[in-house]
Design a protein around this motif. Structure first.
Motif, PDB file in Angstrom:
ATOM      1  N   SER A  82       0.867  -1.196   0.000  1.00 20.98           N
ATOM      2  CA  SER A  82       0.000   0.000   0.000  1.00 20.98           C
ATOM      3  C   SER A  82       0.896   1.235   0.000  1.00 20.98           C
ATOM      4  N   ALA A  83       0.658   2.206   0.889  1.00 26.38           N
ATOM      5  CA  ALA A  83       1.448   3.446   0.925  1.00 26.38           C
ATOM      6  C   ALA A  83       1.590   4.018  -0.489  1.00 26.38           C
ATOM      7  N   VAL A  84       0.448   4.313  -1.100  1.00 20.95           N
ATOM      8  CA  VAL A  84       0.424   4.817  -2.482  1.00 20.95           C
ATOM      9  C   VAL A  84       0.832   6.290  -2.497  1.00 20.95           C
ATOM     10  N   PRO A  85       1.660   6.751  -3.411  1.00 21.71           N
ATOM     11  CA  PRO A  85       2.427   6.006  -4.392  1.00 21.71           C
ATOM     12  C   PRO A  85       3.888   5.825  -3.974  1.00 21.71           C
ATOM     13  N   MET A  86       4.165   6.115  -2.701  1.00 21.76           N
ATOM     14  CA  MET A  86       5.553   6.100  -2.232  1.00 21.76           C
ATOM     15  C   MET A  86       6.235   4.756  -2.504  1.00 21.76           C
ATOM     16  N   ALA A  87       5.550   3.646  -2.186  1.00 18.65           N
ATOM     17  CA  ALA A  87       6.174   2.324  -2.337  1.00 18.65           C
ATOM     18  C   ALA A  87       6.467   2.030  -3.816  1.00 18.65           C
ATOM     19  N   ALA A  88       5.560   2.459  -4.707  1.00 22.65           N
ATOM     20  CA  ALA A  88       5.783   2.237  -6.146  1.00 22.65           C
ATOM     21  C   ALA A  88       6.984   3.055  -6.618  1.00 22.65           C
ATOM     22  N   ARG A  89       7.110   4.253  -6.093  1.00 26.60           N
ATOM     23  CA  ARG A  89       8.248   5.110  -6.469  1.00 26.60           C
ATOM     24  C   ARG A  89       9.564   4.473  -6.034  1.00 26.60           C
ATOM     25  N   VAL A  90       9.541   3.831  -4.855  1.00 26.10           N
ATOM     26  CA  VAL A  90      10.760   3.185  -4.369  1.00 26.10           C
ATOM     27  C   VAL A  90      11.139   2.033  -5.303  1.00 26.10           C
ATOM     28  N   SER A  91      10.143   1.255  -5.758  1.00 24.94           N
ATOM     29  CA  SER A  91      10.420   0.156  -6.703  1.00 24.94           C
ATOM     30  C   SER A  91      11.057   0.711  -7.980  1.00 24.94           C
ATOM     31  N   GLN A  92      10.480   1.804  -8.465  1.00 17.53           N
ATOM     32  CA  GLN A  92      10.989   2.442  -9.677  1.00 17.53           C
ATOM     33  C   GLN A  92      12.442   2.884  -9.487  1.00 17.53           C
ATOM     34  N   LYS A  93      12.696   3.500  -8.341  1.00 12.45           N
ATOM     35  CA  LYS A  93      14.022   4.062  -8.077  1.00 12.45           C
ATOM     36  C   LYS A  93      15.075   2.959  -7.977  1.00 12.45           C
ATOM     37  N   VAL A  94      14.734   1.897  -7.240  1.00 11.38           N
ATOM     38  CA  VAL A  94      15.704   0.802  -7.062  1.00 11.38           C
ATOM     39  C   VAL A  94      15.933   0.080  -8.393  1.00 11.38           C
ATOM     40  N   GLY A  95      14.855  -0.110  -9.154  1.00 10.70           N
ATOM     41  CA  GLY A  95      14.966  -0.775 -10.457  1.00 10.70           C
ATOM     42  C   GLY A  95      15.803   0.045 -11.432  1.00 10.70           C
ATOM     43  N   GLN A  96      15.592   1.346 -11.416  1.00 13.67           N
ATOM     44  CA  GLN A  96      16.312   2.217 -12.351  1.00 13.67           C
ATOM     45  C   GLN A  96      17.791   2.339 -11.980  1.00 13.67           C
ATOM     46  N   LYS A  97      18.069   2.165 -10.710  1.00 15.39           N
ATOM     47  CA  LYS A  97      19.461   2.208 -10.256  1.00 15.39           C
ATOM     48  C   LYS A  97      20.248   1.063 -10.901  1.00 15.39           C
ATOM     49  N   GLU A  98      19.567  -0.075 -11.039  1.00 11.94           N
ATOM     50  CA  GLU A  98      20.213  -1.250 -11.619  1.00 11.94           C
ATOM     51  C   GLU A  98      20.266  -1.171 -13.141  1.00 11.94           C
ATOM     52  N   ASN A  99      19.215  -0.610 -13.728  1.00 13.34           N
ATOM     53  CA  ASN A  99      19.125  -0.514 -15.178  1.00 13.34           C
ATOM     54  C   ASN A  99      18.466   0.834 -15.521  1.00 13.34           C
ATOM     55  N   SER A 157      17.491   2.315 -17.995  1.00 18.91           N
ATOM     56  CA  SER A 157      16.417   2.413 -18.990  1.00 18.91           C
ATOM     57  C   SER A 157      15.151   1.671 -18.529  1.00 18.91           C
ATOM     58  N   ASN A 158      15.140   1.267 -17.263  1.00 17.99           N
ATOM     59  CA  ASN A 158      14.005   0.507 -16.745  1.00 17.99           C
ATOM     60  C   ASN A 158      12.949   1.442 -16.146  1.00 17.99           C
ATOM     61  N   PHE A 159      11.685   1.268 -16.565  1.00 19.69           N
ATOM     62  CA  PHE A 159      10.605   2.076 -16.009  1.00 19.69           C
ATOM     63  C   PHE A 159       9.579   1.156 -15.357  1.00 19.69           C
ATOM     64  N   LEU A 160       9.696   1.018 -14.034  1.00 20.47           N
ATOM     65  CA  LEU A 160       8.837   0.064 -13.319  1.00 20.47           C
ATOM     66  C   LEU A 160       7.628   0.735 -12.683  1.00 20.47           C
ATOM     67  N   LEU A 161       7.572   2.063 -12.737  1.00 14.80           N
ATOM     68  CA  LEU A 161       6.557   2.779 -11.963  1.00 14.80           C
ATOM     69  C   LEU A 161       5.137   2.280 -12.223  1.00 14.80           C
ATOM     70  N   MET A 162       4.737   2.212 -13.490  1.00 22.26           N
ATOM     71  CA  MET A 162       3.363   1.803 -13.795  1.00 22.26           C
ATOM     72  C   MET A 162       3.122   0.342 -13.419  1.00 22.26           C
ATOM     73  N   HIS A 163       4.168  -0.486 -13.575  1.00 17.89           N
ATOM     74  CA  HIS A 163       4.026  -1.897 -13.190  1.00 17.89           C
ATOM     75  C   HIS A 163       3.884  -2.015 -11.671  1.00 17.89           C
ATOM     76  N   ALA A 164       4.600  -1.154 -10.937  1.00 22.64           N
ATOM     77  CA  ALA A 164       4.547  -1.212  -9.474  1.00 22.64           C
ATOM     78  C   ALA A 164       3.251  -0.605  -8.938  1.00 22.64           C
ATOM     79  N   MET A 165       2.612   0.252  -9.737  1.00 23.78           N
ATOM     80  CA  MET A 165       1.349   0.847  -9.273  1.00 23.78           C
ATOM     81  C   MET A 165       0.260  -0.219  -9.120  1.00 23.78           C
ATOM     82  N   GLY A 166       0.356  -1.300  -9.915  1.00 22.68           N
ATOM     83  CA  GLY A 166      -0.628  -2.389  -9.809  1.00 22.68           C
ATOM     84  C   GLY A 166      -0.626  -3.010  -8.418  1.00 22.68           C
ATOM     85  N   PRO A 167       0.528  -3.568  -7.977  1.00 16.76           N
ATOM     86  CA  PRO A 167       0.574  -4.112  -6.620  1.00 16.76           C
ATOM     87  C   PRO A 167       0.308  -3.059  -5.550  1.00 16.76           C
ATOM     88  N   ASN A 168       0.713  -1.823  -5.850  1.00 13.34           N
ATOM     89  CA  ASN A 168       0.543  -0.752  -4.874  1.00 13.34           C
ATOM     90  C   ASN A 168      -0.943  -0.524  -4.558  1.00 13.34           C
TER      91      ASN A 168
END
Lengths: 137, 405
Positions: free
Chosen positions: B355-372, B374-385
């Motif tokens: 939950s914690a919308v949208p902070m938790a999704a932003r964290v997923s995006q940030k950690v994913g983008q750190k690794e790659n 060109s990776n955009f996980l935000l919209m994918h993470a909004m689903g579980p969020n």
């Protein structure tokens, strides 16, 4: 301004002495079973909801496909026949949602129309999806 | 009465004098805690919209309590007698209205469960469930991330909390402020202050709590996974979604009706396209007013006599455990989905299930983008969020139906 008699204040203070706590102490076994049951309920509830949403999605996608097929079927005779070109799968641009179908529309005009629509809606172009553009005659 | 007697009376009745007598020091400590919370809300911007209200409510309640019963903005004694079955004022709102101060009257909205539900209407009106509709398997991640709720519940019973209290503490792991407040109000109202503060503090600390767990539980390869673009969701699907969810979930677990019903009502206002004015009010004016009332009245429950005890410390510790374990639950199921999908799902989106919308999704995006990059996980993470919001409401509904009596 509040007018409270000393007696009322004393009564309220006495009531405050009674610690208001509801609920029974749970044994470790009961707590474990409750935890497990709760987690299962959440999982089962959301799994069932997932199935319902998938079902609704499938129905919606199928009905949308039917509509598109109908539109294409009616539109095909209007398009002049061309010799079938060999199908070459193009690489999509990053962020693109796919090709747009143009009917009697110049690509340059289509690009202008899309830019105007995005400007009028106040949304970035990559957040909009254009399916087809047809010249109204 | 001469001038010296008058001055003496003023000095003796002042809060400064009361501070030195009886339990006055506890109020002083609470005023200092309120100042720390104000610092965190204003300077560090930890959920400032609620944290500033909670801190100010705490400060006002404790400062005015030092001025005596008749000057207090919030009267803990009135609410104790309101909740005491043997009191003649048991569940007597009239008594509160007649004797209470401003915050007592505002607190009626919390006690009656009105504010959390109104906030859920606003959240619903602000939420786009599109990513969840296009990828319904996100719901499994939302379910998995409720792990901490039940683990903390189990842990709390070991620490001597009764069933109602343990359930209220556990729901902190749902990372959903209004849900935690509603559950606690119904099950263990005497713990409302510490639970609300713990819930909102940890929600604000998500960017610090989650990344170490995400890095520890996933491999570099998993974090770099690029996910396929989500399918387009039609307007009709978006309109049908809140109706279907409301019918299905409420019939499945009727105790979720206040939360799920209001969440879906707000979302329906957004999606119909014919109630734009109502959607606008729910997202802005209503949300802001209720947030104001909720913050100040929840903060006021943090009076010294209730807050300064071991229970508060355990709640803060268990809340952190609940948050961490919920993140772990989401990540582990995310990893399972990564394996089952043949590496198509990035497990990092699992942590957004808390939950914690949208902070938790932003964290997923940030950690994913750190690794790659060109990776955009935000919209994918909004689903579980957003699935986490529904999941925590179901968890709360289960706990309320088990322990609500």
């Amino acid at each position: 301004m509040l007018f409270i008699t000393p007696a009322a204040a004393e009564g309220a203070a006495q009531a405050a002495q009674t610690v208001v706590k509801k609920g029974e102490m749970l044994s470790a076994g009961t707590a474990f079973v409750d935890s497990l049951l709760g987690y299962l309920v959440v999982f089962i509830g959301l799994t069932l909801l997932m199935l319902v949403i998938m079902l609704v999605g499938k129905i919606m996608v199928a009905s949308a496909k039917k509509k598109v097929t109908k539109v294409v079927e009616t539109a095909v005779p209007a398009v002049p026949a061309h010799p079938a070109a060999p199908a070459v799968k193009k690489e999509l641009a990053p962020g693109s949602a796919g090709d747009i179908k143009l009917y009697d529309t110049d690509p340059r005009d289509a690009a202008m129309i899309m830019a105007i629509v995005a400007n009028k809606l106040g949304k970035p172009l990559n957040e909009l999806r254009f399916i087809s553009i047809r010249e109204v005659k | 009465m001469n001038i010296f007697e008058s001055l003496g009376k003023l000095v003796n009745e002042s809060g400064f004098a009361m501070m030195m007598t009886g339990d006055g020091w506890k109020n002083l400590v609470m005023i200092l805690i309120a100042c720390v919370l104000l610092y965190l809300g204003i300077k560090k911007q930890y959920e400032p919209l609620l944290m500033v209200g909670i801190a100010m409510g705490c400060l006002l309640a404790n400062a005015s309590a030092l001025g005596g019963f008749s000057n207090a903005l919030y009267h803990q004694e009135l609410w104790d007698s309101f909740l005491n079955e043997s009191s003649e004022y048991y569940h007597d709102y009239g008594h509160i209205l007649a004797q209470g101060g401003l915050i007592d009257i505002l607190y009626i909205g919390v006690k009656a469960g009105v504010y959390p539900c109104l906030i859920f209407i606003g959240i619903g009106a602000m939420t786009d469930f599109g990513p969840l509709i296009s990828n319904p398997t996100s719901l499994l991640l939302g379910a998995a991330a409720q792990f901490g709720v039940f683990l903390a519940f189990f842990g709390a019973t070991f620490l001597g909390f009764n069933g109602n209290e343990a359930a209220s503490i556990g729901i902190i792991g749902g990372a959903d402020g209004p849900t935690a407040i509603l559950t606690t109000t119904k099950l263990a109202p005497h713990l409302l202050g510490p639970i609300a503060v713990a819930a909102y503090s940890y929600m604000a600390l998500i960017p610090m709590i989650q990344p170490p767990l995400m890095m520890a539980l996933t491999t570099k390869k998993e974090r770099a996974v690029k996910m396929e673009q989500l399918r387009q969701v039609s307007k009709t699907e978006k309109i049908l979604f809140p109706i279907v969810v409301a019918i299905f979930v409420i019939l499945l677990l009727p105790s979720t009706a206040p939360l799920i019903g209001c969440l879906m009502f707000g979302n329906l206002l957004k999606e119909t396209g014919v109630t734009e004015r109502l959607s606008d009010v729910a997202q802005n004016a209503l949300m802001n007013i209720v947030t104001l009332f909720l913050g100040i009245s929840v903060g006021a429950t943090m009076v010294g006599s209730n807050f300064l005890n071991w229970e508060t410390i355990w709640i803060v510790v268990l809340g952190l455990v609940a948050f961490g374990c919920s993140t772990i639950g989401g990540l582990l199921v995310g990893k399972l989905m990564y394996k089952l999908s043949g590496g198509k799902i990035n497990p990092l989106i699992g942590s957004a299930g808390v939950s914690a919308v949208p902070m938790a999704a932003r964290v997923s995006q940030k950690v994913g983008q750190k690794e790659n990059p060109s990776n955009f996980l935000l919209m994918h993470a909004m689903g579980p969020n957003v699935a986490g919001v529904i999941g925590s409401a179901i968890a709360a509904g289960f706990l309320m139906s088990m322990f609500g009596g």
